[in-house]
Design a protein around this motif. Structure first.
Motif, short mmCIF file in Angstrom:
data_model
loop_
_atom_site.label_atom_id
_atom_site.label_comp_id
_atom_site.label_asym_id
_atom_site.label_seq_id
_atom_site.Cartn_x
_atom_site.Cartn_y
_atom_site.Cartn_z
N ALA A 191 0.99 -1.06 -0.14
CA ALA A 191 -0.14 0.01 0.02
C ALA A 191 0.87 1.19 0.08
CB ALA A 191 -1.02 -0.05 1.16
N LEU A 192 2.15 1.22 0.64
CA LEU A 192 2.98 2.34 0.71
C LEU A 192 3.37 2.66 -0.73
CD1 LEU A 192 4.56 1.65 3.98
CD2 LEU A 192 3.48 3.75 3.68
N CYS A 193 4.00 1.76 -1.21
CA CYS A 193 4.50 1.79 -2.67
C CYS A 193 3.46 1.96 -3.66
CB CYS A 193 5.17 0.29 -2.96
SG CYS A 193 6.59 -0.10 -1.92
N GLU A 194 2.37 1.69 -3.36
CA GLU A 194 1.32 2.18 -4.44
C GLU A 194 1.05 3.86 -4.27
OE1 GLU A 194 -3.45 1.29 -5.79
OE2 GLU A 194 -2.47 -0.20 -4.22
N ALA A 195 0.87 4.08 -2.97
CA ALA A 195 0.26 5.47 -2.79
C ALA A 195 1.50 6.40 -3.01
CB ALA A 195 0.19 5.58 -1.40
N LEU A 196 2.84 5.99 -3.03
CA LEU A 196 4.08 6.76 -3.37
C LEU A 196 4.55 6.38 -4.47
CD1 LEU A 196 5.74 6.49 0.21
CD2 LEU A 196 4.50 8.62 -0.56
N GLU A 197 3.79 5.51 -5.16
CA GLU A 197 4.46 5.32 -6.63
C GLU A 197 5.97 4.70 -6.56
OE1 GLU A 197 3.16 8.39 -9.28
OE2 GLU A 197 0.99 7.95 -9.12
N CYS A 198 6.26 4.06 -5.94
CA CYS A 198 7.88 3.69 -5.71
C CYS A 198 7.78 2.13 -5.53
CB CYS A 198 8.53 4.40 -4.57
SG CYS A 198 7.50 3.91 -3.01
N GLN A 199 9.05 1.84 -5.39
CA GLN A 199 9.48 0.44 -5.42
C GLN A 199 9.94 0.24 -3.73
OE1 GLN A 199 9.55 -2.22 -7.55
NE2 GLN A 199 8.50 -0.69 -8.78
N PRO A 200 9.74 -0.98 -3.11
CA PRO A 200 10.09 -1.35 -1.70
C PRO A 200 11.69 -0.84 -1.58
CG PRO A 200 8.89 -3.15 -2.60
CD PRO A 200 9.17 -2.19 -3.73
N GLY A 201 12.35 -0.98 -2.33
CA GLY A 201 13.90 -0.58 -2.11
C GLY A 201 14.00 0.94 -1.82
N ASP A 202 13.07 1.63 -2.57
CA ASP A 202 12.85 3.31 -2.18
C ASP A 202 12.75 3.55 -0.90
OD1 ASP A 202 13.52 3.59 -4.99
OD2 ASP A 202 11.41 3.79 -5.52
N LEU A 203 12.01 2.69 -0.08
CA LEU A 203 11.69 2.69 1.19
C LEU A 203 12.33 2.28 2.34
CD1 LEU A 203 7.77 2.19 0.68
CD2 LEU A 203 9.01 4.43 0.68
N LEU A 204 13.17 1.04 1.92
CA LEU A 204 13.64 0.65 2.88
C LEU A 204 14.97 0.27 2.34
CD1 LEU A 204 11.55 -2.20 3.72
CD2 LEU A 204 11.85 -0.22 5.20
N ARG A 205 16.31 0.17 3.03
CA ARG A 205 17.56 0.01 2.65
C ARG A 205 18.47 -0.52 4.13
NH1 ARG A 205 20.94 4.53 4.51
NH2 ARG A 205 19.51 6.53 4.67
N TRP A 206 19.58 -1.34 3.78
CA TRP A 206 20.35 -1.89 4.79
C TRP A 206 21.56 -1.09 4.95
CZ3 TRP A 206 25.05 -4.04 4.59
CH2 TRP A 206 25.40 -5.03 5.78
N GLU A 207 21.98 -0.80 6.09
CA GLU A 207 23.50 -0.34 6.44
C GLU A 207 23.96 -1.30 7.56
OE1 GLU A 207 22.92 3.82 8.15
OE2 GLU A 207 22.69 4.44 5.87
N ALA A 208 25.16 -1.15 7.37
CA ALA A 208 26.07 -2.24 8.44
C ALA A 208 25.93 -1.61 9.75
CB ALA A 208 27.36 -2.19 8.28
N ASP A 209 25.71 -2.39 10.59
CA ASP A 209 25.46 -1.93 12.09
C ASP A 209 27.03 -1.76 12.59
OD1 ASP A 209 24.99 -1.74 15.04
OD2 ASP A 209 23.66 -3.32 14.65
#
Length: 74
Positions: free
Chosen positions: A50-68
């Motif tokens: 639903a977030l991706c649809e509303a924002l017209e984006c891909q999941p990778g545009d919303l979530l990313r991994w950073e080393a801890d």
């Protein structure tokens, strides 16, 4: 936490408020704030969809991994 949530970035790009996004996704602004601020422990795929649809984006545009840094020192 090594997973970073970039909802703020997409909100700014789309010139959309948190309240408007919460309405479009069907969640409360408080729950969206928990996710947006990186305090959520999980996110349902239906919510991510639903977030991706509303924002017209891909999941990778919303979530990313950073080393801890703590893990790297261990």
């Amino acid at each position: 936490m090594p997973i970073v949530v970039d909802i703020d970035v997409m909100l700014a790009k789309r010139k959309m408020s948190v309240g408007e996004l919460a309405d479009r996704v069907g969640i409360t602004p408080a729950n969206l704030a928990v996710l947006k601020n990186g305090r959520a422990k999980a996110v349902r795929f239906t919510t991510l969809d639903a977030l991706c649809e509303a924002l017209e984006c891909q999941p990778g545009d919303l979530l990313r991994w950073e080393a801890d840094e703590d893990r790297e020192r261990s």
